[in-house]
Design a protein around this motif. Structure first.
Motif, PDB file in Angstrom:
ATOM      1  N   ALA A 169       0.835  -1.204   0.000  1.00 14.00           N
ATOM      2  CA  ALA A 169       0.000   0.000   0.000  1.00 14.00           C
ATOM      3  C   ALA A 169       0.864   1.245   0.000  1.00 14.00           C
ATOM      4  O   ALA A 169       0.560   2.223  -0.697  1.00 14.00           O
ATOM      5  CB  ALA A 169      -0.931  -0.011   1.206  1.00 14.00           C
ATOM      6  N   SER A 172       2.222   1.650  -3.442  1.00 18.35           N
ATOM      7  CA  SER A 172       1.159   2.159  -4.291  1.00 18.35           C
ATOM      8  C   SER A 172       0.959   3.655  -4.068  1.00 18.35           C
ATOM      9  O   SER A 172       0.913   4.449  -5.008  1.00 18.35           O
ATOM     10  CB  SER A 172      -0.123   1.381  -3.981  1.00 18.35           C
ATOM     11  OG  SER A 172      -1.237   2.058  -4.450  1.00 18.35           O
ATOM     12  N   PHE A 173       0.918   4.049  -2.780  1.00 16.73           N
ATOM     13  CA  PHE A 173       0.718   5.454  -2.436  1.00 16.73           C
ATOM     14  C   PHE A 173       1.852   6.316  -2.994  1.00 16.73           C
ATOM     15  O   PHE A 173       1.614   7.328  -3.650  1.00 16.73           O
ATOM     16  CB  PHE A 173       0.655   5.595  -0.910  1.00 16.73           C
ATOM     17  CG  PHE A 173       0.582   7.004  -0.419  1.00 16.73           C
ATOM     18  CD1 PHE A 173      -0.619   7.698  -0.462  1.00 16.73           C
ATOM     19  CD2 PHE A 173       1.708   7.641   0.084  1.00 16.73           C
ATOM     20  CE1 PHE A 173      -0.693   8.992  -0.012  1.00 16.73           C
ATOM     21  CE2 PHE A 173       1.637   8.940   0.528  1.00 16.73           C
ATOM     22  CZ  PHE A 173       0.433   9.628   0.483  1.00 16.73           C
ATOM     23  N   SER A 234      -8.642  11.423   2.299  1.00 16.72           N
ATOM     24  CA  SER A 234      -9.022  10.214   1.553  1.00 16.72           C
ATOM     25  C   SER A 234      -7.807   9.605   0.865  1.00 16.72           C
ATOM     26  O   SER A 234      -7.702   8.390   0.724  1.00 16.72           O
ATOM     27  CB  SER A 234     -10.106  10.545   0.535  1.00 16.72           C
ATOM     28  OG  SER A 234      -9.542  11.191  -0.574  1.00 16.72           O
ATOM     29  N   GLU A 235      -6.869  10.471   0.466  1.00 15.03           N
ATOM     30  CA  GLU A 235      -5.630   9.968  -0.132  1.00 15.03           C
ATOM     31  C   GLU A 235      -4.884   9.071   0.866  1.00 15.03           C
ATOM     32  O   GLU A 235      -4.351   8.027   0.517  1.00 15.03           O
ATOM     33  CB  GLU A 235      -4.761  11.167  -0.526  1.00 15.03           C
ATOM     34  CG  GLU A 235      -3.772  10.895  -1.618  1.00 15.03           C
ATOM     35  CD  GLU A 235      -4.370  11.089  -3.004  1.00 15.03           C
ATOM     36  OE1 GLU A 235      -5.580  11.385  -3.104  1.00 15.03           O
ATOM     37  OE2 GLU A 235      -3.641  10.925  -3.973  1.00 15.03           O
ATOM     38  N   ARG A 238      -6.596   5.636   1.726  1.00 15.27           N
ATOM     39  CA  ARG A 238      -6.373   4.562   0.759  1.00 15.27           C
ATOM     40  C   ARG A 238      -5.351   3.555   1.272  1.00 15.27           C
ATOM     41  O   ARG A 238      -5.500   2.352   1.072  1.00 15.27           O
ATOM     42  CB  ARG A 238      -5.829   5.134  -0.545  1.00 15.27           C
ATOM     43  CG  ARG A 238      -6.858   5.840  -1.384  1.00 15.27           C
ATOM     44  CD  ARG A 238      -6.134   6.486  -2.525  1.00 15.27           C
ATOM     45  NE  ARG A 238      -6.993   7.300  -3.332  1.00 15.27           N
ATOM     46  CZ  ARG A 238      -6.530   8.081  -4.307  1.00 15.27           C
ATOM     47  NH1 ARG A 238      -5.225   8.136  -4.537  1.00 15.27           N
ATOM     48  NH2 ARG A 238      -7.355   8.774  -5.031  1.00 15.27           N
ATOM     49  N   SER A 241      -7.077   1.330   3.715  1.00 15.02           N
ATOM     50  CA  SER A 241      -8.083   0.424   3.159  1.00 15.02           C
ATOM     51  C   SER A 241      -7.421  -0.663   2.319  1.00 15.02           C
ATOM     52  O   SER A 241      -7.803  -1.835   2.389  1.00 15.02           O
ATOM     53  CB  SER A 241      -9.107   1.211   2.341  1.00 15.02           C
ATOM     54  OG  SER A 241      -8.520   1.705   1.172  1.00 15.02           O
ATOM     55  N   LEU A 242      -6.420  -0.284   1.535  1.00 13.09           N
ATOM     56  CA  LEU A 242      -5.720  -1.298   0.724  1.00 13.09           C
ATOM     57  C   LEU A 242      -5.098  -2.354   1.628  1.00 13.09           C
ATOM     58  O   LEU A 242      -5.229  -3.560   1.410  1.00 13.09           O
ATOM     59  CB  LEU A 242      -4.623  -0.643  -0.118  1.00 13.09           C
ATOM     60  CG  LEU A 242      -5.043   0.080  -1.384  1.00 13.09           C
ATOM     61  CD1 LEU A 242      -3.844   0.770  -2.008  1.00 13.09           C
ATOM     62  CD2 LEU A 242      -5.649  -0.896  -2.377  1.00 13.09           C
ATOM     63  N   ARG A 245      -7.803  -4.521   3.560  1.00 15.33           N
ATOM     64  CA  ARG A 245      -8.587  -5.382   2.679  1.00 15.33           C
ATOM     65  C   ARG A 245      -7.797  -6.656   2.351  1.00 15.33           C
ATOM     66  O   ARG A 245      -8.278  -7.772   2.531  1.00 15.33           O
ATOM     67  CB  ARG A 245      -8.943  -4.648   1.396  1.00 15.33           C
ATOM     68  CG  ARG A 245      -9.836  -5.490   0.487  1.00 15.33           C
ATOM     69  CD  ARG A 245     -10.161  -4.792  -0.809  1.00 15.33           C
ATOM     70  NE  ARG A 245     -10.796  -3.501  -0.597  1.00 15.33           N
ATOM     71  CZ  ARG A 245     -10.228  -2.343  -0.895  1.00 15.33           C
ATOM     72  NH1 ARG A 245      -9.030  -2.313  -1.424  1.00 15.33           N
ATOM     73  NH2 ARG A 245     -10.864  -1.222  -0.672  1.00 15.33           N
ATOM     74  N   LEU A 290      -7.081  -1.093  -8.141  1.00 12.30           N
ATOM     75  CA  LEU A 290      -7.237   0.162  -7.409  1.00 12.30           C
ATOM     76  C   LEU A 290      -6.010   1.038  -7.583  1.00 12.30           C
ATOM     77  O   LEU A 290      -6.119   2.244  -7.809  1.00 12.30           O
ATOM     78  CB  LEU A 290      -7.483  -0.126  -5.926  1.00 12.30           C
ATOM     79  CG  LEU A 290      -8.908  -0.525  -5.584  1.00 12.30           C
ATOM     80  CD1 LEU A 290      -9.018  -0.880  -4.120  1.00 12.30           C
ATOM     81  CD2 LEU A 290      -9.873   0.603  -5.908  1.00 12.30           C
ATOM     82  N   THR A 291      -4.826   0.418  -7.482  1.00 17.54           N
ATOM     83  CA  THR A 291      -3.603   1.199  -7.692  1.00 17.54           C
ATOM     84  C   THR A 291      -3.619   1.862  -9.063  1.00 17.54           C
ATOM     85  O   THR A 291      -3.296   3.040  -9.210  1.00 17.54           O
ATOM     86  CB  THR A 291      -2.379   0.280  -7.558  1.00 17.54           C
ATOM     87  OG1 THR A 291      -2.399  -0.321  -6.280  1.00 17.54           O
ATOM     88  CG2 THR A 291      -1.104   1.056  -7.754  1.00 17.54           C
ATOM     89  N   PHE A 294      -6.078   4.726  -9.085  1.00 18.87           N
ATOM     90  CA  PHE A 294      -5.540   5.888  -8.378  1.00 18.87           C
ATOM     91  C   PHE A 294      -4.483   6.588  -9.215  1.00 18.87           C
ATOM     92  O   PHE A 294      -4.425   7.820  -9.256  1.00 18.87           O
ATOM     93  CB  PHE A 294      -4.932   5.454  -7.029  1.00 18.87           C
ATOM     94  CG  PHE A 294      -5.952   4.925  -6.061  1.00 18.87           C
ATOM     95  CD1 PHE A 294      -7.276   5.310  -6.136  1.00 18.87           C
ATOM     96  CD2 PHE A 294      -5.583   4.028  -5.064  1.00 18.87           C
ATOM     97  CE1 PHE A 294      -8.214   4.822  -5.247  1.00 18.87           C
ATOM     98  CE2 PHE A 294      -6.514   3.533  -4.174  1.00 18.87           C
ATOM     99  CZ  PHE A 294      -7.838   3.924  -4.266  1.00 18.87           C
TER     100      PHE A 294
END
Lengths: 306, 165
Positions: A169, A172-173, A234-235, A238, A241-242, A245, A290-291, A294
């Motif tokens: 995550a 990804s971020f 929200s950024e 993520r 949540s990633l 999940r 999702l990545t 985004f």
């Protein structure tokens, strides 16, 4: 076969149910008697194997990396224009990913996004599927913990160690922010989160004496600031949540299989292995999808509203 | 956070693992496959272009062949027409020549006949004169000069219808 079917068809409804129930009981009893397993011990943090921090999930991740590297190396060592065998398979699979990325991000960005998105997908799915190999979670050494014997497995799927989803995550971020800044420019990209232009314009209008329209602009400016703040939160959410999940799904799947092996140790767990194959694919797809989304959102310029 | 096992060394290790795989896959998977896909699509494009070119060339060649065939056919027809014309002309010429020749032969024959006829007439006339003289001599018994008689008779013949002149 035909005789069995006609015999089965001739039975009454309750007899059939009884036979099925009996077979299930037989399955459970035989399984419990012949293939009984110790009560599983569920531990969320990955267990350390040796040293102070080398965990069984790291070993599993390393195993995944080696397997993937070996397969890909073997497939692409001597590439031919007309593909054959392993090269064909690996190429075909990667092409599906390439098309997925290209369709979503377009040809130009697709090329740039592919390595990170594809690596996430491949790593997650390989971790999930390799963890289904018998021996994962079951071969290990006994460890006494508070007077209780606990099995420490040598290999445990890396997806079930929260550090792995968290690392993914974060990657990804970081990639999302990097591509956002790189494609939009720093100031333009940051303006999504900190938009104080409207606020100061309103202030200026009030100072110039246009109080009524100035107040309206000020209010819009405050809303802008608030929206930017929510955008920023929200950024960050993520990442959470990633992480949760993937971690939750994979860990739950693994515990499910462990429990099934404990409760119904014969035949039945195979069904849940099939379910886990599917879940591993879905989770890998969700994470990389999702990545990708985004990333596309980050490089797509937003229309400036005045 | 200890309960679910987040810790810095684990996180760092997994990050390192990710980037290890990232680099590894870039080297042994993405780059070679990309290269291969690009090369393949290039090749396909090239061969399609080539096929297009060949098709064009074939069409051109076919067109040429058709043109040549057409030209050849036209030439052949021309030659045939010329030959027919020439034949016609030759026939015409031959016919004309034959007619001329025939005319010449006919004319020659006619003059021959006329000459024969004249000769015959002259002959007849001469014999008739001789006969008349002989008859007259018999009648008159040589009383008259022979030369005078001849002249006299010829004068009579000259005046008579159907005589020469």
């Amino acid at each position: 076969m035909g005789r069995i079917r006609s015999w089965w068809g001739g039975l009454g409804k309750w007899r059939r149910i009884g036979i099925i129930a009996f077979l299930c009981c037989l399955l459970i009893i035989v399984g419990r008697l012949l293939f009984s397993t110790p009560q599983p011990h569920v531990e969320l943090p990955a267990e350390t194997l040796f040293g102070s921090f080398f965990t069984n999930t790291m070993l599993a991740a390393l195993f995944t990396i080696i397997v993937l590297g070996a397969v890909c190396f073997a497939a692409t060592r001597r590439m031919k224009v007309v593909p054959k065998g392993l090269q064909n398979i690996v190429e075909g699979l990667l092409e599906i990913l390439i098309n997925f990325v290209d369709d979503t991000a377009g040809k130009e960005y697709g090329r740039k996004f592919l390595p990170v998105v594809a690596t996430i997908f491949i790593f997650v799915i390989a971790n999930a599927w390799l963890a289904l190999i018998p021996g994962f979670m079951t071969i290990g050494f006994w460890h006494t913990e508070g007077g209780e014997q606990v099995l420490i497995p040598f290999l445990r799927g890396a997806n079930t160690d929260i550090n792995f989803p968290l690392a993914l995550a974060l990657v990804s971020f970081v990639f999302v922010e990097y591509w956002g800044i790189r494609s939009q420019g720093f100031s333009r990209y940051v303006r999504r989160f900190i938009s104080v232009g409207g606020f100061f314009r309103g202030m200026g209008m009030i100072f110039k004496g246009k109080v009524k329209s100035g107040l309206g602009a000020l209010l819009a400016g405050v809303v802008d600031v608030f929206v930017g703040f929510i955008e920023f939160i929200s950024e960050l959410v993520r990442i959470l949540s990633l992480t949760v999940r993937l971690f939750g799904n994979m860990t739950a799947g693994e515990i499910l299989i462990l429990m099934m092996i404990f409760l119904l140790p014969w035949v039945v767990p195979s069904l849940f292995y099939g379910l886990e194959l599917f879940l591993g694919f879905v989770q890998a797809l969700i994470f990389c999808g999702l990545t990708l989304v985004f990333l596309v959102m980050a490089v797509t310029p937003r229309e400036e509203h005045e | 956070m200890g309960d679910i096992g987040i810790n810095v060394p684990g996180l760092v290790a997994q990050l390192v693992g990710f980037f290890l795989l990232f680099g590894l896959l870039t080297v042994v998977l993405y780059k070679p496959v990309r290269r291969m896909l690009d090369e393949r699509s290039n090749r396909i494009k090239e061969s399609m272009e080539q096929a297009e070119q060949i098709k064009e060339q074939m069409a051109k060649t076919e067109e040429q062949v058709r043109e040549q065939l057409g030209a050849a056919r036209r030439d052949g027809q021309d030659i045939l027409a010329q030959a027919a014309q020439m034949g016609e002309r030759l026939k015409e010429e031959a016919r004309g020549e034959a007619r001329q020749e025939a005319e010449v032969i006919v004319a020659r024959a006619r003059t021959e006949i006329e000459r024969e006829r004249d000769a015959a007439i002259d002959e007849v006339k001469r014999q008739f004169v001789d006969l008349a003289i002989t008859a007259a001599e018999k009648v008159v018994n040589e009383t008259l000069d022979r030369e005078k008689h001849r002249r006299l008779i010829e004068e009579v013949l000259e005046q008579a219808p159907g005589g020469k002149g």
